[in-house]
Design an enzyme around this catalytic site. Structure first.
Site, PDB file in Angstrom:
ATOM      1  N   ASP A  33      34.515 -38.146 -82.232  1.00 59.08           N
ATOM      2  CA  ASP A  33      35.269 -38.014 -80.992  1.00 59.08           C
ATOM      3  C   ASP A  33      34.392 -38.213 -79.767  1.00 59.08           C
ATOM      4  O   ASP A  33      34.877 -38.218 -78.642  1.00 59.08           O
ATOM      5  CB  ASP A  33      35.936 -36.636 -80.931  1.00 59.08           C
ATOM      6  N   ASP A  59      42.887 -41.341 -88.306  1.00 56.92           N
ATOM      7  CA  ASP A  59      42.715 -39.921 -88.013  1.00 56.92           C
ATOM      8  C   ASP A  59      44.013 -39.149 -88.231  1.00 56.92           C
ATOM      9  O   ASP A  59      44.035 -38.098 -88.878  1.00 56.92           O
ATOM     10  CB  ASP A  59      42.238 -39.764 -86.563  1.00 56.92           C
TER      11      ASP A  59
END
Length: 399
Positions: free
Chosen positions: A270, A224
């Site tokens: 997420d 990420d």
């Protein structure tokens, strides 16, 4: 993956953290009001917590299934170590694909794909609730959809899907949402699919132990951060990618109502990535047989803290932030600290979900195809979409 305040973008993969969708062409939008922003981000946090909480509870029920064909997919340490690499290759492949081909036709194909997958995911999500709503005398006929290959002794099942009349009703209701999304791309329809993908991901994708969870979260932490801060690949793919792989909520809802179009967003990665780790800790709590859910609630609070910190940092620095940068340390660090205080670190890392609760759970034997995103997690999940319903699909050979 990243969220953005000053120059909003819509992102692929985990579209980490709350952000704003790209503005439509035309006059610049007026800035969101403090009230609108508070409502939007508060709603996103709530929408993230719901699938994690209920998905974790459902993962326990799913794990205790006695039928091997109804058991969830298990992610091993080998799968977890591979995942960020495969996700990176897929993300870069999509980047090249969007550079070479027209994104209009690609997104049309993706819309049809998520239309089908979203209907199945939403149907599976609402099925337990609808089963309680149906009257006792509701006629229930059994059906079976069977695809095989080969003949004789070499005959193999490809798809063996058993369902009943109640399942057909759930599919019909979900199809209405699917058509709504396909025709309008409305944010409410997008969220219904997004919530279904998230809940199914948390319920059906199981980490086999805490070490595997740390490997997966740590790898995606690096993934990420690199793709958000190191290159423009993530942003390019995100701007071109249209799919219900994020939760969105309008910041101008108070001014424009349901037709609002200035969205804050939260990527499904997420929700699903930390969610499957939180669900593992709930199963660990249960294995301790102490009638407490200490590690589950600790990680749940840690998730809220990490997500809140992401939003705060984003608005302070006015720059895109990969949410896993804050969620991963919180979701791993808080439960580990509790384990240190209670002297249960050894028990935590020796706990084997697949050995204690899932004795015959099949391995996760293939990787998603959409940039390692939450949507792609839903893709790998779709082979077991009917858990605890009765869908059986032949798993491909292990990698």
């Amino acid at each position: 993956m990243a969220e953005q305040a000053a120059a909003p973008v819509s992102e692929a993969h985990n579209v980490s953290g709350p952000g704003e969708a790209p503005p439509a062409a035309g006059p610049a939008r007026p800035p969101a009001t403090p009230e609108g922003m508070a409502l939007a981000y508060g709603s996103l946090v709530l929408m993230a917590l719901l699938p994690i909480f209920f998905g974790a509870l459902r993962s326990v029920t799913c794990a205790k299934s006695k039928n091997a064909s109804d058991m969830p997919e298990t992610i091993t340490s080998r799968d977890a170590a591979r995942f960020p690499i495969v996700a990176s290759c897929t993300l870069f492949g999509l980047y090249l694909f969007f550079k070479i081909f027209s994104q209009e036709y690609i997104n049309l194909l993706l819309s049809m794909y998520f239309f089908v997958l979203g209907i199945l995911a939403l149907s599976h999500t609402i099925s337990p609730v609808m089963n309680k709503v149906f009257p006792a005398n509701f006629p229930s006929k059994q059906y079976q959809l069977l695809f095989t290959q080969g003949s004789g002794e070499n005959k193999e099942e490809i798809v063996n899907y058993e369902f009943d009349s109640k399942d057909l009703v759930c599919l019909a209701m979900s199809s209405v949402v699917g058509v709504w999304y396909l025709l309008r791309k409305h944010w409410i329809a997008n969220n219904l699919f997004g919530l279904a993908f998230s809940l199914n991901g948390v319920e059906l994708l199981h980490l086999n132990n805490v070490s595997t969870g740390c490997i997966l979260l740590g790898g995606l932490f690096i993934y990420d951060v690199f793709w958000v801060f190191g290159t423009n690949v993530m942003v390019t793919v995100a701007k071109s990618f249209e799919a219900p792989i994020k939760l969105v909520f309008p910041q101008d809802l108070l001014e424009k109502g349901l037709e609002a179009d200035n969205f804050a967003m939260l990527g499904l990665g997420d929700v699903v990535i930390p969610g499957i780790f939180i669900a593992l800790l709930l199963r660990f709590d249960i294995s301790l047989k102490k009638n407490t859910h200490t590690y589950f609630y600790t990680s749940f609070v840690a998730y809220i803290f990490g997500l809140g910190l992401t939003i705060f940092i984003m608005h302070v620095f006015k720059h895109a932030q990969p949410a896993l940068l804050y969620l991963v340390p919180a979701c791993i660090g808080f439960p580990l600290l509790v384990a240190l205080v209670k002297g249960e670190v050894t028990e935590m890392f020796s706990y084997e979900s697949s050995a204690e609760i899932l004795p015959h759970t099949p391995r996760l034997t293939h990787f998603p195809t959409v940039s390692g995103s939450p949507a792609s997690l839903a893709d790998s999940m779709q082979q077991k979409l009917s858990c605890p319903r009765r869908r059986r699909q032949q798993s491909p050979s292990a990698m």
